[in-house]
Design a protein around this motif. Structure first.
Motif, PDB file in Angstrom:
ATOM      1  N   LEU A 149       0.823  -1.212   0.000  1.00 26.30           N
ATOM      2  CA  LEU A 149       0.000   0.000   0.000  1.00 26.30           C
ATOM      3  C   LEU A 149       0.854   1.258   0.000  1.00 26.30           C
ATOM      4  CD1 LEU A 149      -2.796  -1.030   2.534  1.00 26.30           C
ATOM      5  CD2 LEU A 149      -2.846  -1.139   0.043  1.00 26.30           C
ATOM      6  N   LYS A 150       2.015   1.215   0.650  1.00 29.28           N
ATOM      7  CA  LYS A 150       2.903   2.377   0.668  1.00 29.28           C
ATOM      8  C   LYS A 150       3.456   2.683  -0.719  1.00 29.28           C
ATOM      9  CE  LYS A 150       4.565   1.927   5.433  1.00 29.28           C
ATOM     10  NZ  LYS A 150       5.756   1.647   6.263  1.00 29.28           N
ATOM     11  N   ASP A 151       3.541   1.660  -1.558  1.00 29.21           N
ATOM     12  CA  ASP A 151       4.117   1.829  -2.887  1.00 29.21           C
ATOM     13  C   ASP A 151       3.070   2.016  -3.978  1.00 29.21           C
ATOM     14  OD1 ASP A 151       6.724   1.561  -1.937  1.00 29.21           O
ATOM     15  OD2 ASP A 151       6.686  -0.619  -2.127  1.00 29.21           O
ATOM     16  N   MET A 152       1.801   1.797  -3.668  1.00 26.77           N
ATOM     17  CA  MET A 152       0.756   1.855  -4.690  1.00 26.77           C
ATOM     18  C   MET A 152       0.280   3.292  -4.878  1.00 26.77           C
ATOM     19  SD  MET A 152      -2.989   0.051  -4.766  1.00 26.77           S
ATOM     20  CE  MET A 152      -2.297  -1.604  -4.809  1.00 26.77           C
ATOM     21  N   PRO A 153       0.431   3.884  -6.075  1.00 24.69           N
ATOM     22  CA  PRO A 153      -0.066   5.245  -6.304  1.00 24.69           C
ATOM     23  C   PRO A 153      -1.583   5.280  -6.369  1.00 24.69           C
ATOM     24  CG  PRO A 153       0.842   4.327  -8.327  1.00 24.69           C
ATOM     25  CD  PRO A 153       1.140   3.336  -7.245  1.00 24.69           C
ATOM     26  N   SER A 154      -2.160   6.363  -5.858  1.00 24.39           N
ATOM     27  CA  SER A 154      -3.622   6.475  -5.842  1.00 24.39           C
ATOM     28  C   SER A 154      -4.198   6.584  -7.248  1.00 24.39           C
ATOM     29  CB  SER A 154      -4.047   7.688  -5.016  1.00 24.39           C
ATOM     30  OG  SER A 154      -3.577   8.885  -5.613  1.00 24.39           O
ATOM     31  N   THR A 155      -3.382   6.938  -8.230  1.00 26.64           N
ATOM     32  CA  THR A 155      -3.877   7.035  -9.607  1.00 26.64           C
ATOM     33  C   THR A 155      -4.370   5.691 -10.128  1.00 26.64           C
ATOM     34  OG1 THR A 155      -1.578   6.797 -10.331  1.00 26.64           O
ATOM     35  CG2 THR A 155      -2.476   9.030 -10.246  1.00 26.64           C
ATOM     36  N   ASN A 156      -3.937   4.586  -9.486  1.00 21.46           N
ATOM     37  CA  ASN A 156      -4.394   3.260  -9.899  1.00 21.46           C
ATOM     38  C   ASN A 156      -5.721   2.878  -9.254  1.00 21.46           C
ATOM     39  OD1 ASN A 156      -2.030   3.081 -11.287  1.00 21.46           O
ATOM     40  ND2 ASN A 156      -1.025   1.649  -9.908  1.00 21.46           N
ATOM     41  N   ILE A 157      -6.186   3.680  -8.280  1.00 20.96           N
ATOM     42  CA  ILE A 157      -7.331   3.282  -7.465  1.00 20.96           C
ATOM     43  C   ILE A 157      -8.601   3.961  -7.958  1.00 20.96           C
ATOM     44  CG2 ILE A 157      -8.283   3.206  -5.135  1.00 20.96           C
ATOM     45  CD1 ILE A 157      -5.437   3.364  -4.080  1.00 20.96           C
ATOM     46  N   ASP A 158      -9.658   3.178  -8.108  1.00 18.11           N
ATOM     47  CA  ASP A 158     -10.969   3.719  -8.458  1.00 18.11           C
ATOM     48  C   ASP A 158     -11.759   4.051  -7.194  1.00 18.11           C
ATOM     49  OD1 ASP A 158     -13.225   4.447  -9.991  1.00 18.11           O
ATOM     50  OD2 ASP A 158     -14.060   2.436  -9.768  1.00 18.11           O
ATOM     51  N   LYS A 159     -11.836   3.086  -6.281  1.00 11.91           N
ATOM     52  CA  LYS A 159     -12.593   3.299  -5.051  1.00 11.91           C
ATOM     53  C   LYS A 159     -12.112   2.336  -3.975  1.00 11.91           C
ATOM     54  CE  LYS A 159     -16.310   0.258  -6.691  1.00 11.91           C
ATOM     55  NZ  LYS A 159     -17.729   0.170  -7.074  1.00 11.91           N
ATOM     56  N   ILE A 160     -12.508   2.619  -2.730  1.00 18.25           N
ATOM     57  CA  ILE A 160     -12.209   1.761  -1.592  1.00 18.25           C
ATOM     58  C   ILE A 160     -13.522   1.386  -0.928  1.00 18.25           C
ATOM     59  CG2 ILE A 160     -11.089   1.622   0.669  1.00 18.25           C
ATOM     60  CD1 ILE A 160      -8.998   3.600  -0.375  1.00 18.25           C
ATOM     61  N   GLU A 161     -13.714   0.103  -0.691  1.00 15.16           N
ATOM     62  CA  GLU A 161     -14.919  -0.396  -0.036  1.00 15.16           C
ATOM     63  C   GLU A 161     -14.571  -0.854   1.376  1.00 15.16           C
ATOM     64  OE1 GLU A 161     -17.081  -2.207  -4.056  1.00 15.16           O
ATOM     65  OE2 GLU A 161     -15.993  -3.537  -2.691  1.00 15.16           O
ATOM     66  N   VAL A 162     -15.296  -0.343   2.363  1.00 21.86           N
ATOM     67  CA  VAL A 162     -15.115  -0.746   3.756  1.00 21.86           C
ATOM     68  C   VAL A 162     -16.321  -1.583   4.163  1.00 21.86           C
ATOM     69  CG1 VAL A 162     -14.741   0.021   6.115  1.00 21.86           C
ATOM     70  CG2 VAL A 162     -13.808   1.355   4.220  1.00 21.86           C
ATOM     71  N   ILE A 163     -16.099  -2.877   4.389  1.00 18.67           N
ATOM     72  CA  ILE A 163     -17.172  -3.829   4.723  1.00 18.67           C
ATOM     73  C   ILE A 163     -16.946  -4.272   6.161  1.00 18.67           C
ATOM     74  CG2 ILE A 163     -18.346  -5.958   4.039  1.00 18.67           C
ATOM     75  CD1 ILE A 163     -16.905  -5.648   1.297  1.00 18.67           C
ATOM     76  N   LYS A 164     -17.728  -3.730   7.079  1.00 19.23           N
ATOM     77  CA  LYS A 164     -17.494  -3.993   8.496  1.00 19.23           C
ATOM     78  C   LYS A 164     -18.049  -5.337   8.949  1.00 19.23           C
ATOM     79  CE  LYS A 164     -17.089   0.800  10.034  1.00 19.23           C
ATOM     80  NZ  LYS A 164     -17.561   1.817  11.009  1.00 19.23           N
ATOM     81  N   ASN A 165     -19.083  -5.837   8.293  1.00 19.01           N
ATOM     82  CA  ASN A 165     -19.697  -7.108   8.682  1.00 19.01           C
ATOM     83  C   ASN A 165     -19.872  -7.997   7.460  1.00 19.01           C
ATOM     84  OD1 ASN A 165     -20.938  -4.912  10.712  1.00 19.01           O
ATOM     85  ND2 ASN A 165     -20.730  -6.877  11.749  1.00 19.01           N
ATOM     86  N   PRO A 166     -18.799  -8.674   7.022  1.00 20.62           N
ATOM     87  CA  PRO A 166     -18.886  -9.506   5.819  1.00 20.62           C
ATOM     88  C   PRO A 166     -19.793 -10.717   6.034  1.00 20.62           C
ATOM     89  CG  PRO A 166     -16.601  -9.021   6.442  1.00 20.62           C
ATOM     90  CD  PRO A 166     -17.454  -8.651   7.590  1.00 20.62           C
ATOM     91  N   SER A 167     -20.455 -11.136   4.954  1.00 23.43           N
ATOM     92  CA  SER A 167     -21.321 -12.313   5.004  1.00 23.43           C
ATOM     93  C   SER A 167     -20.493 -13.579   4.780  1.00 23.43           C
ATOM     94  CB  SER A 167     -22.415 -12.204   3.944  1.00 23.43           C
ATOM     95  OG  SER A 167     -21.847 -12.314   2.645  1.00 23.43           O
TER      96      SER A 167
END
Length: 804
Positions: A188-206
């Motif tokens: 994550l420290k090396d991954m540029p944000s230009t590669n990222i579309d979105k971030i999903e936070v799933i607190k209670n996975p099924s």
């Protein structure tokens, strides 16, 4: 694999009929009454012209939209050289619809490009997840993935550890694919944000998700299948200046970086081809101060670590839409990272009572590191019919490689000592995953699936004293792991106001660890575990809903946590693995209230047994060395109350805010005593977007957390504030973004550990305060989309190995 074959056979013979749904078909002709091949066809809602689905016509000019709900619609068609043409509105009610032929009209001149200028909000709160739209945010310009995570509500990044308030652990995924077999923090420290579309936070996975991790953070990389040819090109710069005179550096210490990037996609007919590349070159720093009292002596260690990194990231793939029922895909991605860290640590030894100087020494640690990865994915989607009965199959093969050196020089007065260690750490894993969806009616749906993963990990650690191999501190550790999983999830609604989602997942873990130094297996495990989940929702009126849930999750010890040998951090500090670690299990109960489908209040409790304390501290009074190791030490209880709220002021100000009141309790028997510590803390976060003009917008991000308990460490309060501006140019196709981050330089970690004979003070700061400038230009078709967004099969195979 037998389990997967059993599921596959069951799916193929499952032939129960489901309630019929509606189909829309039609034909598009050109100005000569001939079939219009590969014309873009969009199904629109008649009420507001919002798009429902989009597709391309066949060589016969025909199109088909499956599984359409009742309602009023119209068809829009477009093709290069022709005017955009609309059908008359029609209604889908009790049967499928055949739309009258649509004849396109030749344009007298080329159509002007239509630019989509609508922008997603930075935060979208859904019923089951929080979505952070990184691609549209000026605050993410020029950032790394780790820096973006700091702006996500409820996520705390401290001591290189990512946590979610109220959760004992977090599983990091990239495109639905974590990797417990490499150090995800470093990725994550090396991954540029230009590669990222979105971030999903799933607190209670099924039960559909892998059971590992108390919560899931899924980083979705950019990928589109817009019709035609399209893409983007951009470049980002970052810079910061610090007064580092306290470590004998400049009062204007400059750190900087730049990152160009390119993405392109071409879809025509049955093929969609895509690829992307980014380059990052940057310099950053970390400054750490640790004060330790050992016996009657006080050790004050100040370490300054300037880091440089050059990272290449690339991805390429292709989708083949064979027919209306079958889609095949291939994806190849990887990165290559070359970096260095020349840390300089000064240790001063004084009398703990009088403060009188006893000794001092300096440690230089040159750490060249090379890290690389390549992954291959094959996927297939089969739609049995138009009712939503689907089968998805994924196969992945991934290779990670870490080569790391620590060249340590210790100067003590006129004497000098040299030590070094090298690590060669290849990681290989393969996964096969199968998911099947079977709707029985419009109210009931069954999901079944299975997965097998196989990992092979080698760690060759060599430790040298004055260029002589120290066999007692060198080792070859070979680790093999196989995880097999089966799951079933049932979604149904009953009565007028009740909804139920219940599921069960079972996982088998087979692990083996061989130590060459001891010439024996130090780890040999084989066990099955069950993970139930239940979500029950009661709707109250049109707007209000109450959901009660129970989930059970597991955290298996990482590969590096089980490696029994030492890894040197500096002359007085090292870390050591523990092959006797057991997995930790978490049970959670939660009550959540939603309004208009948006969660705004939650109350919850979770308990974790056999908690893996990541850095359980120990001291050697004789050698004066401090080391950490992972231990199953504690029971962890967490109570939380959460209140979220939208921010909407007029038409130009929007956003999202929230508060969490958290109470953490740890109970551990350790070092001959009992550590029983509880602490309540408050976390607040806010994101506000201001539309200043039609082309200029501003964004404010901030968070604050009071003093909290993080295992043995009492972490003092911390927070951060960032401000961003974005100007659209070139008709909306270009974006210039400027952001100032950690404006008041408050993202500093300070804390204490006081337990038994351990008395430790901790301080850490880094180059978090910076200014970032970026430009992005989007080209090609951005009018209609026909996206196929894959979450590939290795969904739990990339975050359990801490690869140093």
């Amino acid at each position: 694999m037998k389990s997967l074959l059993t599921i596959f056979a069951f799916i193929l013979v499952l032939t129960q009929q489901v309630e019929a749904q509606y189909q829309i078909t039609g034909k598009v002709l050109d100005e000569k009454q001939k079939p219009a091949e590969f014309a873009t066809v969009a199904l629109l809602n008649a009420k507001d012209s919002s798009m429902v689905k989009a597709d391309l016509t066949t060589v016969a000019g025909q199109y088909t939209f499956e599984a359409i709900k009742s309602g009023k619609y119209l068809i829009a068609t477009s093709m290069v050289g022709y005017k955009r043409t609309f059908s008359k509105s029609f209604e889908v009610n009790s049967e499928s619809v055949q739309v009258p032929d649509i004849q396109m009209i030749s344009a007298s001149k080329e159509l002007e490009e239509v630019t989509v200028t609508a922008q997603k909000p930075f935060l979208e709160q859904r019923t089951d997840k929080l979505i952070v739209n990184v691609a549209s945010s000026p605050s993410a310009v020029g950032a790394t993935a780790m820096e973006v995570l700091k702006k996500v509500p409820g996520i705390i990044v401290a001591q290189d550890r990512i946590t979610i308030a109220g959760k004992a652990s977090v599983m990091i995924m990239i495109d639905g694919k974590p990797s417990q077999y490499t150090d995800m923090n470093e990725v994550l420290k090396d991954m540029p944000s230009t590669n990222i579309d979105k971030i999903e936070v799933i607190k209670n996975p099924s039960a559909k998700y892998d059971a590992a991790g108390g919560a899931i953070i899924n980083i979705v990389l950019k990928r589109n299948a817009n019709l035609g040819t399209n893409g983007s090109i951009g470049i980002n710069f970052r810079g910061s200046v610090f007064d580092n005179t306290d470590v004998a550096r400049s009062s204007n210490d400059v750190f900087s970086g730049f990152s160009p990037n390119l993405a392109i996609n071409h879809r025509k007919g049955k093929f969609n081809v895509f690829g992307s590349y980014s380059y990052a070159n940057r310099s950053v720093f970390e400054l750490t101060r640790i004060g330790r009292i050992i016996g009657k002596e006080n050790f004050e260690n100040t370490q300054f670590s300037p880091l440089t990194a050059v990272v290449h990231t690339a991805k390429a793939g292709m989708d083949f839409y064979a027919d209306n029922k079958n889609t095949f895909g291939i994806l190849i991605s990887g990165f290559d990272r070359d970096g260095g860290n020349l840390s300089d640590a000064m240790t001063k030894v004084t009398d703990a009572e009088t403060g009188k100087s006893i000794n001092s020494f300096r440690t230089f640690n040159d750490q060249p590191t090379k890290r690389s990865n390549i992954s291959y994915n094959l996927n297939w989607k089969h739609s049995f019919d138009s009712t939503g009965k689907d089968l998805n199959v994924d196969v992945d093969y991934v290779v990670y490689r870490l080569e790391n050196q620590n060249l340590i020089t210790i100067t003590d007065g006129n004497s000098k000592r040299n030590q070094s260690q090298s690590v060669d750490n290849p990681v290989r894993f393969m996964t096969a995953k199968l998911d099947y969806t079977h709707p029985f009616s419009k109210n009931t749906k069954l999901e079944l699936g299975g997965k097998s993963s196989f990992a092979s990990i080698d760690n060759d650690l060599k430790f040298f004293r004055e260029k002589v191999l120290d066999t007692k501190r060198s080792n070859v550790f070979n680790y093999k792991e196989n995880i097999n999983a089966l799951y079933a999830t049932l979604n149904t609604s009953f009565g007028k106001n009740w909804e139920l989602q219940t599921g069960l997942r079972t996982e088998q873990t087979v692990a083996e660890g061989f130590s060459k130094a001891e010439n024996k297996n130090v780890l040999d495990r084989n066990y099955w575990q069950l993970f139930p989940s239940v979500f029950l929702t009661r709707k109250i009126g049109k707007n209000l809903g109450i959901t009660t849930s129970f989930t059970r999750r597991i955290d298996r010890p990482s590969y590096q946590q089980q490696n029994p040998f030492e890894f040197q951090l500096d002359s007085l500090t090292f870390t050591r693995g523990n092959p006797l670690l057991r997995p930790q299990l978490t049970n959670e109960l939660k009550l959540q209230v939603t309004f208009d489908g948006q969660p705004f209040f939650a109350l919850g409790y979770n308990k974790t047994n056999d908690v893996i304390i990541e850095n359980a501290p120990q001291q050697d009074a004789v050698t004066k060395r401090t080391f950490t190791t992972a231990e199953n030490l504690a029971t962890y209880k967490n109570y939380f109350v959460e209140l979220n709220f939208p921010i909407n002021i007029g038409k130009r100000i929007s956003g999202f805010g929230g508060n969490q009141l958290i109470y953490n309790v740890y109970d551990a028997n350790y070092l001959g005593g009992n550590f029983n510590q509880g602490r309540m803390n408050w976390l607040a976060y806010i994101n506000v977007n201001v539309k200043m003009t039609n082309t200029l917008s501003a964004e404010i991000n901030g968070y604050y957390m009071t003093k909290s308990q993080q295992e043995f460490l009492s972490l003092n309060s911390l927070g951060g504030l960032s401000l961003s501006l974005q100007q659209k140019v070139m008709g909306g196709k270009g974006r210039i973004s400027l952001s100032a981050n950690d404006i008041f330089y408050t993202e500093k970690n300070t804390g204490t550990i006081k337990y038994q004979d351990i008395d430790l003070q901790y301080f850490q700061r880094e180059s978090s305060r910076n200014i970032r400038l970026g430009f992005t230009y989007s080209f090609g078709n951005d009018i209609l989309k026909a996206t196929r967004n894959r979450k590939i099969g290795s969904e739990t195979e990339a975050s359990r190995v801490k690869s140093n």
